[in-house]
Scaffold this motif. Structure first.
Motif, mmCIF file in Angstrom:
data_model
loop_
_atom_site.group_PDB
_atom_site.id
_atom_site.type_symbol
_atom_site.label_atom_id
_atom_site.label_comp_id
_atom_site.label_asym_id
_atom_site.label_seq_id
_atom_site.Cartn_x
_atom_site.Cartn_y
_atom_site.Cartn_z
ATOM 1 N N LEU A 1 0.778 -1.112 0.391
ATOM 2 C CA LEU A 1 -0.088 -0.493 0.023
ATOM 3 C C LEU A 1 0.860 0.923 -0.151
ATOM 4 C CD1 LEU A 1 -2.853 -1.210 2.585
ATOM 5 C CD2 LEU A 1 -3.150 -0.562 0.396
ATOM 6 N N ALA A 2 1.904 0.978 0.422
ATOM 7 C CA ALA A 2 3.387 2.307 0.716
ATOM 8 C C ALA A 2 3.215 3.212 -0.771
ATOM 9 C CB ALA A 2 3.844 2.445 2.041
ATOM 10 N N SER A 3 3.784 1.631 -1.554
ATOM 11 C CA SER A 3 4.148 1.566 -2.620
ATOM 12 C C SER A 3 3.053 2.631 -3.617
ATOM 13 C CB SER A 3 5.173 -0.250 -2.872
ATOM 14 O OG SER A 3 6.326 -0.506 -2.823
ATOM 15 N N LEU A 4 2.185 2.042 -3.027
ATOM 16 C CA LEU A 4 1.077 2.367 -4.359
ATOM 17 C C LEU A 4 0.924 4.186 -3.720
ATOM 18 C CD1 LEU A 4 -1.752 -0.090 -4.029
ATOM 19 C CD2 LEU A 4 0.033 0.351 -6.533
ATOM 20 N N ARG A 5 1.388 4.251 -2.903
ATOM 21 C CA ARG A 5 2.092 6.161 -2.341
ATOM 22 C C ARG A 5 2.756 6.477 -3.091
ATOM 23 N NH1 ARG A 5 1.642 6.388 3.853
ATOM 24 N NH2 ARG A 5 3.419 5.743 2.897
ATOM 25 N N ASP A 6 3.412 5.479 -2.921
ATOM 26 C CA ASP A 6 5.189 6.400 -3.539
ATOM 27 C C ASP A 6 4.940 6.200 -4.845
ATOM 28 O OD1 ASP A 6 5.996 6.393 -0.476
ATOM 29 O OD2 ASP A 6 7.117 3.993 -0.729
ATOM 30 N N ASP A 7 4.184 5.238 -5.824
ATOM 31 C CA ASP A 7 4.172 5.441 -6.832
ATOM 32 C C ASP A 7 2.997 6.882 -7.661
ATOM 33 O OD1 ASP A 7 6.003 4.367 -7.178
ATOM 34 O OD2 ASP A 7 4.782 2.109 -7.591
ATOM 35 N N GLY A 8 2.873 7.533 -6.463
ATOM 36 C CA GLY A 8 1.587 8.465 -7.155
ATOM 37 C C GLY A 8 -0.173 7.837 -6.942
ATOM 38 N N LEU A 9 -0.185 6.823 -7.308
ATOM 39 C CA LEU A 9 -1.407 6.251 -7.226
ATOM 40 C C LEU A 9 -2.728 7.144 -5.859
ATOM 41 C CD1 LEU A 9 0.205 4.299 -8.846
ATOM 42 C CD2 LEU A 9 -1.798 2.904 -8.701
ATOM 43 N N THR A 10 -1.961 6.770 -4.822
ATOM 44 C CA THR A 10 -2.559 7.732 -4.510
ATOM 45 C C THR A 10 -1.471 8.797 -3.529
ATOM 46 O OG1 THR A 10 -4.197 7.457 -1.812
ATOM 47 C CG2 THR A 10 -2.870 5.502 -2.263
ATOM 48 N N ALA A 11 -2.258 9.783 -1.907
ATOM 49 C CA ALA A 11 -2.013 10.204 -1.759
ATOM 50 C C ALA A 11 -1.669 10.096 -0.524
ATOM 51 C CB ALA A 11 -1.920 12.092 -1.907
ATOM 52 N N ALA A 12 -1.910 9.023 0.573
ATOM 53 C CA ALA A 12 -2.879 8.651 1.789
ATOM 54 C C ALA A 12 -2.735 7.345 1.303
ATOM 55 C CB ALA A 12 -3.415 9.665 3.090
ATOM 56 N N ILE A 13 -3.010 6.467 2.518
ATOM 57 C CA ILE A 13 -3.090 5.148 2.885
ATOM 58 C C ILE A 13 -3.789 4.750 4.019
ATOM 59 C CG2 ILE A 13 -2.103 3.651 1.318
ATOM 60 C CD1 ILE A 13 -0.272 2.648 3.877
ATOM 61 N N GLY A 14 -4.740 4.112 4.439
ATOM 62 C CA GLY A 14 -5.318 3.614 5.338
ATOM 63 C C GLY A 14 -5.546 2.358 5.557
ATOM 64 N N VAL A 15 -6.473 2.431 7.395
ATOM 65 C CA VAL A 15 -7.221 1.085 7.550
ATOM 66 C C VAL A 15 -8.609 0.933 7.528
ATOM 67 C CG1 VAL A 15 -6.806 1.355 9.958
ATOM 68 C CG2 VAL A 15 -7.694 -1.214 8.248
ATOM 69 N N ALA A 16 -9.629 0.811 6.954
ATOM 70 C CA ALA A 16 -11.378 0.978 7.159
ATOM 71 C C ALA A 16 -11.824 -0.493 7.646
ATOM 72 C CB ALA A 16 -12.183 0.894 5.604
ATOM 73 N N PRO A 17 -11.855 -1.388 9.526
ATOM 74 C CA PRO A 17 -11.946 -2.505 9.917
ATOM 75 C C PRO A 17 -13.680 -2.493 9.382
ATOM 76 C CG PRO A 17 -10.973 -1.003 11.243
ATOM 77 C CD PRO A 17 -11.019 -0.077 10.508
ATOM 78 N N GLY A 18 -14.155 -3.269 9.437
ATOM 79 C CA GLY A 18 -16.304 -3.054 9.347
ATOM 80 C C GLY A 18 -15.853 -5.053 8.112
#
Length: 389
Positions: free
Chosen positions: A159-176
């Motif tokens: 997930l951090a790599s996706l942010r580093d590559d510009g696909l997203t500006a931030a990452i996180g978790v959504a439990p449920g």
């Protein structure tokens, strides 16, 4: 009392997420709450404007169909005029739907091993973006993870790599999707907090437990929180009353009997506080959430109840919610005491109530999770078990 604005971590470089937001699950079209809106009406509801510019969607909603509706809603809106939060994690590409359980998580061993996690996450995110018609998300959430999702360095590095590559500006978790996962979230924040920017938790004045137990850990890790189910099953919209009729598949049928009657009684007790500040009950609930560090965004479900208020009216009410917290610390605590729900349900994730094999949404209370709770003053047996009401 805290300012709802959370200082940016080194990774929080996206356009600002608003203090209130709309979820593509609203309107009953993809998740069963109230009357399902037709597509045109849902598009209009989700279209960003000066009042609400933050939208949340997940690739699994309608197996991608919700993404396409969001794409229609943001078409023609300048990219800087919308903050877009997406979520991936349920594999509807290769997995088979398992009835009410939905699609399996991508980490399901029947689908792939850890060596394929990164490829899946990149593929799912790229498809997510393609359907949405954008090049980058503002936030990408890991949607409803299983035990592996909370604990695997491979997942979070991917997930951090996706942010580093510009696909997203931030990452996180959504439990449920149900309530719980408290120790899992806390341990995940401890392990990967340096990589994470956001977490989404169930939190509202009548359901402070157990979500509030994870807030100190999120604040310590400088992870901002999105509060969902802020409407408490629609009760704070003030058009769900005793005797309310729910459709056959409405998700609120899973709530325990008597929840509306008890909730309405509590609502009448906090109504004077809302009136004191010129707030509606829903605005009061949002304000209560925002009064907690590190809650930065509140996203209730907008529900068109049979014979109830027009959902467009509810949207306008949400948009008018003040961003600055108006409640005093004493009022926040008074509301919490009225709404205290500790022990009111069997939680999901790792809890003292589960004894058996690992399931997609429940697993044994392992030693590392007990220790994580203890570091934050949480005794699992005392603080996370369901108790007779």
């Amino acid at each position: 009392m805290s300012d709802p604005a959370i200082p940016a971590t080194p990774h929080q470089v996206s356009r600002a997420v608003g203090h209130v937001a709309l979820g593509a699950w609203s309107g009953g079209r993809y998740l069963h709450f109230g009357e399902p809106l037709d597509e045109e009406r849902l598009v209009r509801l989700l279209t960003p404007d000066e009042g609400i510019h933050t939208l949340l969607t997940a690739d699994a909603y309608g197996a991608g169909e919700a993404d396409r509706v969001v794409a229609r809603a943001i078409a023609g809106v300048p990219r800087e005029g919308v903050s877009l939060i997406g979520a991936v994690g349920h594999d509807f590409y290769e997995g088979e739907r398992e009835g009410a359980k939905g699609f399996p998580r991508f980490t399901d061993r029947r689908l792939r091993g850890a060596d394929a996690y990164a490829d899946y996450l990149r593929m799912a995110t790229e498809r997510h973006l393609e359907r949405l018609g954008v090049d980058q998300l503002d936030v990408l959430l890991l949607h409803n993870p299983d035990r592996t999702g909370y604990t695997s360095p491979v997942v979070w590095e991917a997930l951090a790599s996706l942010r580093d590559d510009g696909l997203t500006a931030a990452i996180g978790v959504a439990p449920g999707p149900a309530n719980g996962f408290t120790l899992d979230v806390i341990a995940c924040l401890e392990r990967f907090g340096e990589l994470m920017d956001w977490a989404m938790l169930i939190l509202n004045p009548f359901e402070p437990w157990p979500g509030e137990l994870a807030l100190r850990t999120a604040a310590a890790q400088e992870v901002a929180v999105i509060a969902r189910v802020a409407d408490y099953g629609g009760l704070f919209w003030d058009d769900v009353r005793p005797g309310h009729t729910f459709a056959e598949r409405d998700h609120r049928l899973f709530r325990p009997g008597g929840w509306i009657e008890a909730g309405v009684d509590k609502l009448e007790r906090i109504r004077p506080i809302a009136a004191r500040h010129g707030l509606t009950p829903m605005q009061l609930a949002a304000q209560w959430d925002l009064a907690h560090t590190p809650v930065a965004c509140v996203v209730p479900t907008l529900i068109q109840e049979p014979g109830g208020r027009p959902i467009e009216e509810k949207r306008a009410e949400l948009a008018a919610t003040p961003s600055q917290v108006l409640l005093s610390p004493e009022e926040v605590e008074e509301i919490r005491a009225i709404g205290d729900n500790a022990g009111s349900m069997v939680l999901k994730g790792a809890t003292p109530d589960h004894d058996g094999e690992i399931m997609p949404d429940r697993w044994p209370l392992e030693t590392d999770l007990v220790a994580a709770g203890a570091r934050w003053g949480i005794d699992a047996e005392r603080d996370l078990a369901a108790t007779p009401q």
